[in-house]
Design a protein around this motif. Structure first.
Motif, PDB file in Angstrom:
ATOM      1  N   ALA A  77      20.477  -6.118 -54.470  1.00  0.00           N
ATOM      2  CA  ALA A  77      21.307  -7.112 -55.164  1.00  0.00           C
ATOM      3  C   ALA A  77      22.656  -6.511 -55.536  1.00  0.00           C
ATOM      4  CB  ALA A  77      20.585  -7.619 -56.407  1.00  0.00           C
ATOM      5  N   PHE A  78      22.635  -5.261 -56.005  1.00  0.00           N
ATOM      6  CA  PHE A  78      23.880  -4.610 -56.398  1.00  0.00           C
ATOM      7  C   PHE A  78      24.808  -4.434 -55.200  1.00  0.00           C
ATOM      8  CE2 PHE A  78      26.588  -0.949 -57.132  1.00  0.00           C
ATOM      9  CZ  PHE A  78      27.090  -1.203 -58.408  1.00  0.00           C
ATOM     10  N   LEU A  79      24.269  -3.995 -54.074  1.00  0.00           N
ATOM     11  CA  LEU A  79      25.095  -3.789 -52.891  1.00  0.00           C
ATOM     12  C   LEU A  79      25.656  -5.105 -52.365  1.00  0.00           C
ATOM     13  CD1 LEU A  79      23.088  -1.070 -50.935  1.00  0.00           C
ATOM     14  CD2 LEU A  79      25.325  -0.797 -52.002  1.00  0.00           C
ATOM     15  N   GLY A  80      24.876  -6.187 -52.497  1.00  0.00           N
ATOM     16  CA  GLY A  80      25.389  -7.490 -52.103  1.00  0.00           C
ATOM     17  C   GLY A  80      26.596  -7.872 -52.938  1.00  0.00           C
ATOM     18  N   ALA A  81      26.492  -7.637 -54.248  1.00  0.00           N
ATOM     19  CA  ALA A  81      27.622  -7.933 -55.133  1.00  0.00           C
ATOM     20  C   ALA A  81      28.807  -7.046 -54.805  1.00  0.00           C
ATOM     21  CB  ALA A  81      27.198  -7.752 -56.590  1.00  0.00           C
ATOM     22  N   ALA A  82      28.553  -5.764 -54.535  1.00  0.00           N
ATOM     23  CA  ALA A  82      29.635  -4.837 -54.194  1.00  0.00           C
ATOM     24  C   ALA A  82      30.288  -5.230 -52.873  1.00  0.00           C
ATOM     25  CB  ALA A  82      29.100  -3.413 -54.120  1.00  0.00           C
ATOM     26  N   ALA A  83      29.490  -5.724 -51.927  1.00  0.00           N
ATOM     27  CA  ALA A  83      30.013  -6.094 -50.609  1.00  0.00           C
ATOM     28  C   ALA A  83      31.041  -7.217 -50.718  1.00  0.00           C
ATOM     29  CB  ALA A  83      28.869  -6.509 -49.685  1.00  0.00           C
ATOM     30  N   ASP A 114      24.481  -5.401 -44.511  1.00  0.00           N
ATOM     31  CA  ASP A 114      25.421  -4.879 -43.528  1.00  0.00           C
ATOM     32  C   ASP A 114      26.279  -5.996 -42.946  1.00  0.00           C
ATOM     33  OD1 ASP A 114      26.426  -2.529 -42.263  1.00  0.00           O
ATOM     34  OD2 ASP A 114      25.475  -3.171 -40.394  1.00  0.00           O
ATOM     35  N   HIS A 115      25.669  -7.125 -42.640  1.00  0.00           N
ATOM     36  CA  HIS A 115      26.447  -8.260 -42.131  1.00  0.00           C
ATOM     37  C   HIS A 115      27.360  -8.816 -43.215  1.00  0.00           C
ATOM     38  CE1 HIS A 115      24.669  -8.511 -38.164  1.00  0.00           C
ATOM     39  NE2 HIS A 115      23.449  -8.433 -38.686  1.00  0.00           N
ATOM     40  N   LEU A 116      26.861  -8.892 -44.442  1.00  0.00           N
ATOM     41  CA  LEU A 116      27.660  -9.416 -45.548  1.00  0.00           C
ATOM     42  C   LEU A 116      28.894  -8.557 -45.806  1.00  0.00           C
ATOM     43  CD1 LEU A 116      27.766 -11.546 -47.858  1.00  0.00           C
ATOM     44  CD2 LEU A 116      26.442  -9.931 -49.245  1.00  0.00           C
ATOM     45  N   SER A 117      28.745  -7.251 -45.650  1.00  0.00           N
ATOM     46  CA  SER A 117      29.840  -6.321 -45.941  1.00  0.00           C
ATOM     47  C   SER A 117      30.778  -6.109 -44.765  1.00  0.00           C
ATOM     48  CB  SER A 117      29.265  -4.953 -46.361  1.00  0.00           C
ATOM     49  OG  SER A 117      28.606  -4.327 -45.272  1.00  0.00           O
TER      50      SER A 117
END
Length: 372
Positions: A77-83, A114-117
Protein backbone atom coordinates in the motif's frame (compact mmCIF):
# COMPACT_ATOMS: atom_id res chain seq x y z
CA UNK A 1 22.66 20.02 -7.26
CA UNK A 2 20.60 18.09 -9.82
CA UNK A 3 21.81 14.59 -10.62
CA UNK A 4 21.11 12.78 -13.90
CA UNK A 5 17.76 11.01 -14.08
CA UNK A 6 17.42 7.24 -13.95
CA UNK A 7 16.12 5.45 -16.99
CA UNK A 8 12.63 4.09 -16.39
CA UNK A 9 13.99 0.58 -15.89
CA UNK A 10 17.14 -0.52 -14.10
CA UNK A 11 17.92 -3.78 -15.87
CA UNK A 12 20.87 -5.80 -14.49
CA UNK A 13 20.35 -8.25 -17.36
CA UNK A 14 21.27 -5.73 -20.03
CA UNK A 15 24.66 -4.67 -21.33
CA UNK A 16 24.08 -0.94 -20.85
CA UNK A 17 26.52 1.56 -19.34
CA UNK A 18 26.26 0.36 -15.76
CA UNK A 19 29.23 1.60 -13.77
CA UNK A 20 29.46 4.89 -15.67
CA UNK A 21 28.46 6.68 -12.47
CA UNK A 22 27.64 5.81 -8.88
CA UNK A 23 23.89 5.66 -8.37
CA UNK A 24 22.78 6.92 -4.96
CA UNK A 25 19.72 6.04 -2.90
CA UNK A 26 18.29 6.98 0.49
CA UNK A 27 16.65 4.61 2.96
CA UNK A 28 14.01 5.22 5.59
CA UNK A 29 12.96 2.85 8.38
CA UNK A 30 9.81 4.88 9.09
CA UNK A 31 11.05 5.24 12.66
CA UNK A 32 10.95 9.04 13.02
CA UNK A 33 8.08 8.93 15.52
CA UNK A 34 5.36 6.63 16.88
CA UNK A 35 2.23 8.36 15.55
CA UNK A 36 0.90 5.78 13.11
CA UNK A 37 -1.83 8.14 11.95
CA UNK A 38 0.78 10.19 10.12
CA UNK A 39 4.08 8.23 9.95
CA UNK A 40 3.19 6.80 6.53
CA UNK A 41 2.12 10.14 5.07
CA UNK A 42 5.22 11.79 6.52
CA UNK A 43 7.45 9.29 4.76
CA UNK A 44 5.67 9.81 1.45
CA UNK A 45 6.68 13.45 1.87
CA UNK A 46 10.22 12.31 2.64
CA UNK A 47 10.38 10.32 -0.59
CA UNK A 48 9.01 13.28 -2.54
CA UNK A 49 11.70 15.44 -0.95
CA UNK A 50 14.59 13.14 -1.80
CA UNK A 51 13.30 12.88 -5.36
CA UNK A 52 13.50 16.67 -5.57
CA UNK A 53 17.04 16.52 -4.19
CA UNK A 54 18.09 14.29 -7.08
CA UNK A 55 18.46 10.88 -5.45
CA UNK A 56 18.21 7.95 -7.83
CA UNK A 57 16.26 5.67 -5.50
CA UNK A 58 14.22 5.61 -2.30
CA UNK A 59 14.29 2.48 -0.15
CA UNK A 60 11.98 1.42 2.65
CA UNK A 61 12.83 -1.06 5.39
CA UNK A 62 10.17 -3.78 5.58
CA UNK A 63 10.05 -5.61 8.90
CA UNK A 64 7.43 -7.51 10.81
CA UNK A 65 6.53 -6.98 14.49
CA UNK A 66 7.81 -3.37 14.60
CA UNK A 67 11.35 -4.76 14.73
CA UNK A 68 13.81 -1.96 15.40
CA UNK A 69 10.88 0.50 15.26
CA UNK A 70 10.58 -0.06 11.51
CA UNK A 71 6.88 0.71 11.10
CA UNK A 72 6.15 -0.96 7.75
CA UNK A 73 5.34 -4.70 7.92
CA UNK A 74 3.96 -4.77 4.36
CA UNK A 75 5.20 -2.40 1.64
CA UNK A 76 2.49 -2.72 -0.98
CA UNK A 77 0.00 0.00 0.00
CA UNK A 78 2.83 2.38 0.86
CA UNK A 79 4.64 1.78 -2.42
CA UNK A 80 1.40 2.33 -4.33
CA UNK A 81 1.01 5.70 -2.64
CA UNK A 82 4.67 6.54 -3.30
CA UNK A 83 4.31 5.53 -6.96
CA UNK A 84 1.51 8.02 -7.64
CA UNK A 85 3.16 10.72 -5.50
CA UNK A 86 6.45 10.71 -7.44
CA UNK A 87 7.45 10.67 -11.09
CA UNK A 88 11.12 9.72 -11.48
CA UNK A 89 12.70 8.17 -8.42
CA UNK A 90 13.10 4.38 -8.24
CA UNK A 91 11.28 2.73 -5.32
CA UNK A 92 12.97 -0.15 -3.50
CA UNK A 93 12.20 -2.66 -0.75
CA UNK A 94 15.02 -3.34 1.72
CA UNK A 95 14.12 -6.08 1.97
CA UNK A 96 10.80 -7.85 1.40
CA UNK A 97 10.80 -11.09 3.48
CA UNK A 98 9.29 -13.33 0.81
CA UNK A 99 9.86 -16.50 2.84
CA UNK A 100 6.80 -15.56 4.91
CA UNK A 101 4.47 -14.90 1.98
CA UNK A 102 2.63 -16.63 -0.83
CA UNK A 103 4.97 -16.04 -3.76
CA UNK A 104 2.15 -15.81 -6.33
CA UNK A 105 0.43 -13.11 -4.25
CA UNK A 106 3.78 -11.30 -3.95
CA UNK A 107 4.12 -11.41 -7.73
CA UNK A 108 0.63 -9.96 -8.20
CA UNK A 109 1.26 -7.11 -5.79
CA UNK A 110 4.71 -6.29 -7.16
CA UNK A 111 3.42 -6.38 -10.73
CA UNK A 112 0.62 -3.93 -9.96
CA UNK A 113 3.07 -1.54 -8.26
CA UNK A 114 5.58 -1.83 -11.09
CA UNK A 115 2.97 -0.95 -13.71
CA UNK A 116 1.54 1.81 -11.51
CA UNK A 117 4.98 3.38 -11.06
CA UNK A 118 6.02 3.12 -14.70
CA UNK A 119 8.57 0.35 -14.08
CA UNK A 120 10.34 2.12 -11.23
CA UNK A 121 10.16 -0.72 -8.70
CA UNK A 122 13.37 -2.26 -7.32
CA UNK A 123 12.47 -5.52 -5.60
CA UNK A 124 14.88 -6.25 -2.77
CA UNK A 125 14.01 -9.77 -1.63
CA UNK A 126 15.20 -11.59 1.46
CA UNK A 127 14.49 -13.86 4.40
CA UNK A 128 13.65 -11.21 6.97
CA UNK A 129 15.33 -10.20 10.23
CA UNK A 130 15.28 -13.44 12.29
CA UNK A 131 12.48 -13.69 14.82
CA UNK A 132 11.19 -16.33 17.25
CA UNK A 133 7.64 -15.43 16.17
CA UNK A 134 7.73 -16.08 12.44
CA UNK A 135 5.86 -19.34 12.96
CA UNK A 136 2.65 -17.27 13.21
CA UNK A 137 2.74 -16.92 9.41
CA UNK A 138 1.07 -19.80 7.58
CA UNK A 139 3.76 -19.79 4.88
CA UNK A 140 6.63 -20.03 7.38
CA UNK A 141 9.09 -22.93 7.17
CA UNK A 142 12.21 -23.26 9.36
CA UNK A 143 14.38 -23.99 6.29
CA UNK A 144 14.87 -20.33 5.46
CA UNK A 145 17.51 -20.86 2.77
CA UNK A 146 15.62 -23.56 0.90
CA UNK A 147 12.33 -21.69 1.20
CA UNK A 148 13.92 -18.51 -0.14
CA UNK A 149 15.14 -20.22 -3.31
CA UNK A 150 11.77 -21.93 -3.85
CA UNK A 151 9.91 -18.63 -3.40
CA UNK A 152 12.17 -16.92 -5.95
CA UNK A 153 11.46 -19.72 -8.45
CA UNK A 154 7.71 -19.30 -8.01
CA UNK A 155 7.99 -15.51 -8.13
CA UNK A 156 9.82 -15.61 -11.46
CA UNK A 157 7.26 -18.04 -12.87
CA UNK A 158 4.35 -15.85 -11.76
CA UNK A 159 5.86 -12.57 -13.01
CA UNK A 160 6.01 -14.05 -16.51
CA UNK A 161 2.22 -14.48 -16.47
CA UNK A 162 2.36 -18.24 -16.90
CA UNK A 163 -0.73 -20.44 -17.10
CA UNK A 164 -1.62 -22.34 -13.95
CA UNK A 165 -0.94 -26.06 -14.29
CA UNK A 166 -4.19 -27.98 -14.08
CA UNK A 167 -6.23 -24.83 -14.66
CA UNK A 168 -7.18 -22.45 -17.44
CA UNK A 169 -6.16 -19.14 -15.78
CA UNK A 170 -2.89 -17.26 -16.16
CA UNK A 171 -1.20 -15.10 -13.55
CA UNK A 172 -2.12 -11.46 -14.15
CA UNK A 173 -0.85 -8.83 -14.58
CA UNK A 174 2.45 -10.12 -15.93
CA UNK A 175 5.56 -8.05 -15.25
CA UNK A 176 8.46 -9.95 -16.83
CA UNK A 177 10.68 -6.85 -16.92
CA UNK A 178 10.75 -6.91 -13.12
CA UNK A 179 13.01 -9.96 -13.31
CA UNK A 180 15.79 -7.53 -14.20
CA UNK A 181 15.11 -5.44 -11.09
CA UNK A 182 15.25 -8.15 -8.43
CA UNK A 183 17.95 -8.09 -5.76
CA UNK A 184 18.71 -10.80 -3.25
CA UNK A 185 19.45 -9.49 0.23
CA UNK A 186 21.59 -11.95 2.15
CA UNK A 187 24.80 -12.28 4.14
CA UNK A 188 24.92 -16.02 3.48
CA UNK A 189 27.63 -16.72 0.91
CA UNK A 190 25.73 -19.66 -0.59
CA UNK A 191 22.65 -17.47 -1.07
CA UNK A 192 24.89 -14.84 -2.66
CA UNK A 193 26.30 -17.41 -5.08
CA UNK A 194 22.76 -18.58 -5.82
CA UNK A 195 21.75 -15.00 -6.67
CA UNK A 196 24.66 -14.80 -9.11
CA UNK A 197 23.69 -18.08 -10.76
CA UNK A 198 20.09 -16.87 -10.95
CA UNK A 199 21.29 -13.70 -12.69
CA UNK A 200 19.75 -11.18 -10.31
CA UNK A 201 21.24 -8.31 -8.34
CA UNK A 202 22.68 -8.29 -4.83
CA UNK A 203 21.84 -5.95 -1.96
CA UNK A 204 24.05 -5.79 1.13
CA UNK A 205 22.97 -4.83 4.65
CA UNK A 206 24.63 -2.01 6.56
CA UNK A 207 25.86 -3.86 9.67
CA UNK A 208 27.26 -7.22 10.68
CA UNK A 209 25.93 -9.98 12.88
CA UNK A 210 26.93 -11.43 16.24
CA UNK A 211 30.69 -11.21 16.76
CA UNK A 212 30.99 -8.74 13.88
CA UNK A 213 29.21 -6.09 15.96
CA UNK A 214 32.25 -4.73 17.81
CA UNK A 215 34.44 -1.70 17.03
CA UNK A 216 37.40 -3.95 16.30
CA UNK A 217 35.41 -6.12 13.87
CA UNK A 218 33.99 -3.28 11.78
CA UNK A 219 36.68 -3.33 9.11
CA UNK A 220 36.65 -7.13 8.99
CA UNK A 221 32.88 -7.03 8.40
CA UNK A 222 33.36 -4.56 5.56
CA UNK A 223 36.10 -6.74 4.09
CA UNK A 224 33.85 -9.82 4.32
CA UNK A 225 31.19 -7.97 2.37
CA UNK A 226 33.73 -6.86 -0.23
CA UNK A 227 34.94 -10.44 -0.59
CA UNK A 228 31.34 -11.60 -1.04
CA UNK A 229 30.86 -9.06 -3.85
CA UNK A 230 34.00 -10.32 -5.59
CA UNK A 231 32.64 -13.88 -5.29
CA UNK A 232 29.21 -12.78 -6.54
CA UNK A 233 30.77 -11.14 -9.60
CA UNK A 234 32.97 -14.18 -10.22
CA UNK A 235 30.07 -16.64 -10.16
CA UNK A 236 27.89 -14.24 -12.17
CA UNK A 237 30.50 -13.93 -14.92
CA UNK A 238 31.14 -17.66 -14.91
CA UNK A 239 27.41 -18.37 -15.29
CA UNK A 240 26.27 -15.62 -17.64
CA UNK A 241 29.28 -14.19 -19.44
CA UNK A 242 28.08 -11.10 -21.32
CA UNK A 243 24.43 -12.18 -21.38
CA UNK A 244 23.57 -10.45 -18.11
CA UNK A 245 25.15 -7.68 -16.06
CA UNK A 246 25.71 -8.02 -12.28
CA UNK A 247 24.42 -5.23 -10.07
CA UNK A 248 25.43 -4.55 -6.47
CA UNK A 249 23.64 -2.28 -4.00
CA UNK A 250 25.24 -1.45 -0.64
CA UNK A 251 23.45 0.19 2.29
CA UNK A 252 25.35 2.37 4.77
CA UNK A 253 24.49 4.72 7.63
CA UNK A 254 26.08 8.16 7.18
CA UNK A 255 25.45 11.06 9.54
CA UNK A 256 26.81 14.45 8.40
CA UNK A 257 27.54 17.51 10.51
CA UNK A 258 29.21 20.89 10.17
CA UNK A 259 32.22 19.39 11.95
CA UNK A 260 33.03 15.84 12.96
CA UNK A 261 32.67 16.73 16.64
CA UNK A 262 29.31 18.38 15.99
CA UNK A 263 28.11 15.35 14.06
CA UNK A 264 29.11 13.03 16.91
CA UNK A 265 27.45 15.23 19.55
CA UNK A 266 24.19 15.42 17.61
CA UNK A 267 24.15 11.73 16.72
CA UNK A 268 24.94 10.74 20.31
CA UNK A 269 21.81 12.53 21.50
CA UNK A 270 19.48 11.41 18.73
CA UNK A 271 20.64 7.76 18.72
CA UNK A 272 20.42 7.26 22.49
CA UNK A 273 17.03 5.53 22.21
CA UNK A 274 18.33 3.08 19.62
CA UNK A 275 21.58 2.34 21.46
CA UNK A 276 19.68 1.58 24.69
CA UNK A 277 17.33 -0.71 22.79
CA UNK A 278 20.19 -2.49 21.00
CA UNK A 279 22.04 -2.96 24.30
CA UNK A 280 18.97 -4.62 25.83
CA UNK A 281 18.94 -7.09 22.94
CA UNK A 282 22.64 -7.82 23.35
CA UNK A 283 23.48 -6.20 20.01
CA UNK A 284 25.60 -3.44 21.56
CA UNK A 285 27.90 -3.42 24.57
CA UNK A 286 26.60 -0.65 26.90
CA UNK A 287 30.01 -0.40 28.58
CA UNK A 288 31.52 0.97 25.37
CA UNK A 289 31.76 4.67 24.64
CA UNK A 290 29.19 6.13 22.24
CA UNK A 291 31.71 6.33 19.37
CA UNK A 292 32.59 2.68 19.97
CA UNK A 293 28.92 1.76 19.98
CA UNK A 294 28.48 3.55 16.67
CA UNK A 295 31.45 1.73 15.16
CA UNK A 296 29.96 -1.56 16.36
CA UNK A 297 26.84 -0.63 14.37
CA UNK A 298 28.93 0.36 11.30
CA UNK A 299 27.58 3.88 11.71
CA UNK A 300 29.70 6.63 10.13
CA UNK A 301 29.65 10.30 11.12
CA UNK A 302 31.63 13.45 10.39
CA UNK A 303 31.94 16.59 8.35
CA UNK A 304 31.52 15.95 4.60
CA UNK A 305 35.20 15.24 3.94
CA UNK A 306 35.63 12.98 6.97
CA UNK A 307 32.41 11.15 6.20
CA UNK A 308 33.38 10.62 2.56
CA UNK A 309 36.82 9.34 3.61
CA UNK A 310 35.23 6.88 6.02
CA UNK A 311 32.91 5.55 3.32
CA UNK A 312 35.75 5.27 0.81
CA UNK A 313 37.87 3.35 3.34
CA UNK A 314 35.19 0.65 3.13
CA UNK A 315 36.39 -1.69 0.33
CA UNK A 316 32.80 -2.62 -0.53
CA UNK A 317 32.05 0.88 -1.80
CA UNK A 318 34.40 0.65 -4.79
CA UNK A 319 32.65 -2.59 -5.80
CA UNK A 320 29.18 -1.07 -5.55
CA UNK A 321 26.95 0.10 -8.40
CA UNK A 322 24.45 1.83 -6.11
CA UNK A 323 25.15 3.26 -2.65
CA UNK A 324 22.09 3.60 -0.41
CA UNK A 325 22.61 6.05 2.44
CA UNK A 326 20.51 6.70 5.52
CA UNK A 327 20.80 8.34 8.92
CA UNK A 328 19.23 5.48 10.89
CA UNK A 329 19.48 4.75 13.87
CA UNK A 330 19.05 8.38 14.90
CA UNK A 331 15.57 9.77 15.56
CA UNK A 332 14.93 12.94 13.55
CA UNK A 333 11.87 14.67 12.19
CA UNK A 334 11.11 14.41 8.48
CA UNK A 335 12.39 17.97 7.91
CA UNK A 336 15.60 17.22 9.81
CA UNK A 337 16.02 14.00 7.84
CA UNK A 338 15.58 15.86 4.56
CA UNK A 339 18.22 18.38 5.59
CA UNK A 340 20.68 15.55 6.33
CA UNK A 341 19.77 13.98 2.99
CA UNK A 342 20.49 17.31 1.27
CA UNK A 343 23.94 17.57 2.84
CA UNK A 344 24.70 13.97 1.87
CA UNK A 345 23.74 14.36 -1.81
CA UNK A 346 25.23 17.83 -2.27
CA UNK A 347 28.42 17.66 -0.19
CA UNK A 348 29.31 14.05 0.65
CA UNK A 349 28.28 12.11 -2.46
CA UNK A 350 30.42 14.13 -4.93
CA UNK A 351 33.51 13.35 -2.82
CA UNK A 352 32.57 9.67 -2.58
CA UNK A 353 31.89 9.44 -6.30
CA UNK A 354 35.26 11.03 -7.06
CA UNK A 355 37.02 8.35 -5.02
CA UNK A 356 34.75 5.64 -6.41
CA UNK A 357 35.63 6.61 -9.98
CA UNK A 358 39.34 6.67 -9.16
CA UNK A 359 39.22 3.21 -7.57
CA UNK A 360 37.39 1.71 -10.53
CA UNK A 361 39.65 3.42 -13.06
CA UNK A 362 42.68 2.05 -11.26
CA UNK A 363 41.18 -1.43 -11.42
CA UNK A 364 40.44 -1.07 -15.12
CA UNK A 365 36.76 -2.03 -15.20
CA UNK A 366 33.93 -2.30 -12.70
CA UNK A 367 33.98 -6.09 -12.90
CA UNK A 368 37.75 -6.28 -12.44
CA UNK A 369 37.84 -4.48 -9.10
CA UNK A 370 39.61 -6.50 -6.42
CA UNK A 371 40.27 -5.85 -2.76
CA UNK A 372 43.42 -6.34 -0.76
Amino acid sequence: MTRPSLPSTLDPRGTGPLGSRLRVGFITHLDQHDDLSRIYRDNIRLIQGIEELGYDSAWIATRHFFSGWAALPSPYAFLGAAAVSTSRIALGTAVLPVVLDDAVRVAEDLAVIDHLSGQRLLAGLGKGVPSDSFHVFEAYHPDRDGTFEAKLDTLDWALRGNTVEGGSASIWPPAPALEGRQFAGSSNIESIRAAARRGIGLILERFGNGPERTPEARRAFQQRQADSVVEYRRVFAETWGDARTPYVITSRSAFPGTTTDAALAEASETASRWNSFAAQLGRLDPSLSVPEQFLSDNFAWGDPRALADDLLADPTVALTDELVLGIHPVTHSIDQTLEKARVLIEQVVPLVEEGWRAARAEAGTAEAVTVS
